[in-house]
Design an enzyme around this catalytic site. Structure first.
Site, PDB file in Angstrom:
ATOM      1  N   ALA A 131     -18.384  -2.592  -0.227  1.00  0.00           N
ATOM      2  CA  ALA A 131     -18.746  -1.730   0.904  1.00  0.00           C
ATOM      3  C   ALA A 131     -18.958  -0.297   0.443  1.00  0.00           C
ATOM      4  O   ALA A 131     -19.929   0.359   0.826  1.00  0.00           O
ATOM      5  CB  ALA A 131     -17.659  -1.805   1.974  1.00  0.00           C
ATOM      6  N   MET A 151      -9.913  -3.952  -8.486  1.00  0.00           N
ATOM      7  CA  MET A 151     -10.135  -5.314  -8.007  1.00  0.00           C
ATOM      8  C   MET A 151      -9.721  -6.372  -9.011  1.00  0.00           C
ATOM      9  O   MET A 151      -9.329  -7.474  -8.638  1.00  0.00           O
ATOM     10  CB  MET A 151     -11.603  -5.490  -7.641  1.00  0.00           C
ATOM     11  CG  MET A 151     -12.048  -4.649  -6.458  1.00  0.00           C
ATOM     12  SD  MET A 151     -13.837  -4.677  -6.231  1.00  0.00           S
ATOM     13  CE  MET A 151     -14.104  -6.412  -5.863  1.00  0.00           C
ATOM     14  N   TYR A 158       0.854  -1.187   0.000  1.00  0.00           N
ATOM     15  CA  TYR A 158       0.000   0.000   0.000  1.00  0.00           C
ATOM     16  C   TYR A 158       0.893   1.240   0.000  1.00  0.00           C
ATOM     17  O   TYR A 158       1.917   1.275   0.686  1.00  0.00           O
ATOM     18  CB  TYR A 158      -0.906   0.004   1.231  1.00  0.00           C
ATOM     19  CG  TYR A 158      -2.146   0.841   1.078  1.00  0.00           C
ATOM     20  CD1 TYR A 158      -3.131   0.488   0.154  1.00  0.00           C
ATOM     21  CD2 TYR A 158      -2.339   1.996   1.830  1.00  0.00           C
ATOM     22  CE1 TYR A 158      -4.276   1.259   0.010  1.00  0.00           C
ATOM     23  CE2 TYR A 158      -3.478   2.766   1.694  1.00  0.00           C
ATOM     24  CZ  TYR A 158      -4.446   2.397   0.776  1.00  0.00           C
ATOM     25  OH  TYR A 158      -5.579   3.162   0.630  1.00  0.00           O
TER      26      TYR A 158
END
Length: 640
Positions: free
Chosen positions: A188, A279, A87
């Site tokens: 989400a 994704m 990240y």
């Protein structure tokens, strides 16, 4: 519905109230011996390996610090990526994971005047470490929320709801009855987009992946306020933008690849697509026509970057509006599962499980390690509970990174596959990667019939040689392209002997413009290299054909898809297939390949056998890309 938020809850089972009452009288002392149960990682890597449970003494409270008893904290993909070291944030090790969470104030520093014991607070600054039951945090990283706000809503407030809110506010001025289209509608963030849009009177078109329980998922998203829910397959043929609803001015893309490109097809003139996730691990693809003729804009959004630039007033206003929606029940928390803190290994394991998208994350071995992914050997001894193999049977390893460069090894029963003792050692030891890759790419991406043609580059690689032989045994033709400088004459002779229909150098292949009656135009292409090799295959592929990226081309952006929008572009990696395949599927594939090898229809790639002690020679002469290799090295443990 598989995508959910997983939270640990610092419940009474973990830290009972009487423990706090025991320590309260001595919190003001320098040595109060208050212990915190927390998760810690000292190195980047696989969360299941590097994250450890620790009990540590809570440090003394600074003047601007606040002691917080955590109530709940979510496990987000960003948390997993941070632990993996993937990240884009700087983390000082050792570190406590967790970016979000909610807790109760237990004590404040001497200079903290605007917080009181019992206040419910959330963490609004990243990298504070929320995966612990008690923590000391700077006052500047905390924001008070109403006591009536649910723990789950509060714990998950600062990432997904804020991301959805900002993307809906900052890129397009939305009005009532405007339309927003998004992929990952069941994520989400996607669920927050649906609910916020409903409260504002904005319509949403939500794209999700197909699945067995698709009707239940559609019903759930509709109950949240989704105007339309379509699968990716249904999106290709929808007619709602021809009068039923307005074309969208805003598209939200968390998938990338072909899914993102599909959103652009339905956008209104001057629309904007905002990408906030990837994704599919595929690059964003935007056709040139979208920019020239439709004046489209492609933007990116990262909540962390917004938080760094935003004023405190802007953050407070945003949080205030989101909390107002939550308290009025117009914004609910995403699907979630509450888990006890002590069960963190299960949570991490579930968070790492595939959710339908093939990722490019490569699992790194835990050091020190024995190298070697493939190998064949004879079973010497078995454990008392082993029932699928017997001593003396010949087996190959079907899992990666188990270490085959050794004379003896201990492996789990599920990681071995029994093979015929008639299979020669070279074929056996190179069975589980290149042949399996070739088998799956031929079988899984196009419905082929005898006489069809496949085109591939890197044909001299082990996978390329496997493609040639499998195609010959199945009645398929192959056009094989190799580099100009890899011993062309010898390579061509070998490939033709294996069953290749035609072999060309890249220069020769560029001159091909027509096909005679004995060789049909290819319908399936395997791209290992990119560049000129890719251009040639795109030019020669039949209309509505398929191209598969693998090997050295695996990380290439598929920007050339705009040249052939009729083609299907795909990415393949054997590890991704293995992670989804059932034992029966693996056994069927392996047995089919072994049968071809035993009958002599499938030979091992060109190889040179070496003793293990000569490993330096193998390492020195193994090229970084197998497409340019002329020989493969095999450690032969039977050499005297």
């Amino acid at each position: 519905m598989k995508i959910m938020t997983i939270l640990y809850k610092a419940s009474l089972n973990i830290l009972k109230p009487k423990q706090f009452s025991y320590h309260v009288p001595i919190w003001n002392q320098q040595h109060r011996n208050l212990m915190s149960r927390q998760l810690v990682y000292n190195e980047f890597g696989d969360p299941l390996h590097v994250v450890k449970y620790r009990e540590c003494e809570v440090p003394p409270l600074g003047k601007q610090d606040v002691l917080v008893r955590m109530l709940a904290a979510p496990v987000n993909p960003a948390d997993i990526n941070t632990i993996q070291g993937k990240y884009p944030v700087k983390v000082s090790l050792p570190s406590i994971p967790g970016n979000e969470g909610v807790g109760l104030v237990e004590q404040v520093g001497s200079e903290v005047k605007d917080l009181n014991k019992g206040n419910k607070v959330i963490l609004t600054t990243s990298l504070q470490g929320t995966w612990r039951d008690v923590g000391v945090f700077p006052r500047s990283s905390l924001t008070v929320v109403p006591d009536t706000l649910g723990d789950v809503e509060a714990a998950t407030l600062t990432v997904n709801p804020c991301t959805a809110f900002r993307m809906l506010c900052d890129f397009v001025c939305l009005k009532k009855d405007d339309v927003v289209i998004q992929n990952g509608g069941n994520s989400a963030c996607g669920q927050n987009v649906i609910q916020i849009c409903k409260s504002w009177g904005v319509k949403t078109v939500n794209i999700v992946r197909n699945r067995p329980e698709i009707n239940d998922l559609k019903a759930y998203l509709t109950s949240l306020g989704a105007t339309y829910v379509f699968t990716e397959e249904e999106l290709r043929s929808i007619q709602i933008f021809k009068g039923e609803v307005k074309k969208p001015l805003l598209a939200l893309n968390c998938v990338g690849g072909k899914s993102g490109a599909q959103l652009l097809r339905y956008m209104d003139h001057g629309g904007t697509m905002v990408t906030y996730g990837g994704m599919s691990r595929e690059p964003v693809i935007a056709p040139t026509s979208a920019f020239i003729f439709k004046d489209m804009s492609c933007r990116g959004f990262w909540m962390t970057a917004w938080n760094k630039k935003a004023s405190s007033e802007a953050r407070e206003q945003m949080l205030g509006e989101i909390i107002k929606l939550m308290l009025s029940k117009e914004l609910k928390a995403p699907i979630h599962k509450l888990t006890k803190f002590k069960d963190y290994p299960e949570v991490l394991k579930n968070s790492l499980a595939p959710q339908g998208f093939a990722g490019r994350y490569r699992k790194l071995p835990k050091l020190p390690t024995v190298p070697g992914d493939e190998g064949v050997g004879n079973v010497v001894e078995i454990g008392s509970h082993v029932c699928t193999v017997e001593p003396g049977e010949r087996v190959v390893l079907t899992s990666r990174m188990l270490g085959t460069w050794r004379y003896y090894g201990i492996y789990n029963e599920r990681d071995v596959h029994v093979i015929s003792p008639k299979l020669e050692l070279p074929e056996a030891c190179m069975l589980t990667i290149a042949p399996c890759m070739a088998y799956r790419m031929i079988r899984d991406f196009s419905r082929l019939k005898p006489g069809d043609t496949i085109i591939q580059n890197a044909a001299n690689s082990p996978c390329g040689q496997s493609v040639v032989q499998l195609c010959k045994s199945w009645g398929l033709q192959t056009i094989n392209i190799v580099a100009n400088h890899c011993g062309y004459d010898a390579v061509k002779k070998n490939l033709m002997s294996l069953g290749a229909t035609a072999v060309y150098t890249i220069d020769e292949a560029e001159t091909i413009s027509t096909f005679n009656t004995s060789l049909t135009r290819p319908v399936l292409a395997f791209n290992c290299l990119g560049g000129r090799f890719e251009d040639i295959m795109l030019k020669l592929l039949e209309r509505d054909g398929t191209i598969v990226y693998y090997g050295c081309a695996y990380d290439l952006p598929m920007v050339k898809s705009c040249l052939r929008p009729d083609l299907s572009f795909n990415i393949f990696h054997l590890a991704d297939w293995n992670s989804r395949a059932t034992p029966i599927e693996i056994d069927v594939m392996m047995n089919n390949i072994v049968n071809l090898m035993v009958t002599g229809e499938f030979k091992a790639p060109i190889y040179q056998a070496l003793e293990l002690k000569n490993f330096v020679h193998a390492l020195r002469h193994t090229v970084h890309c197998e497409a340019f290799s002329t020989v493969n090295y095999v450690f032969d443990f039977t050499m005297p």
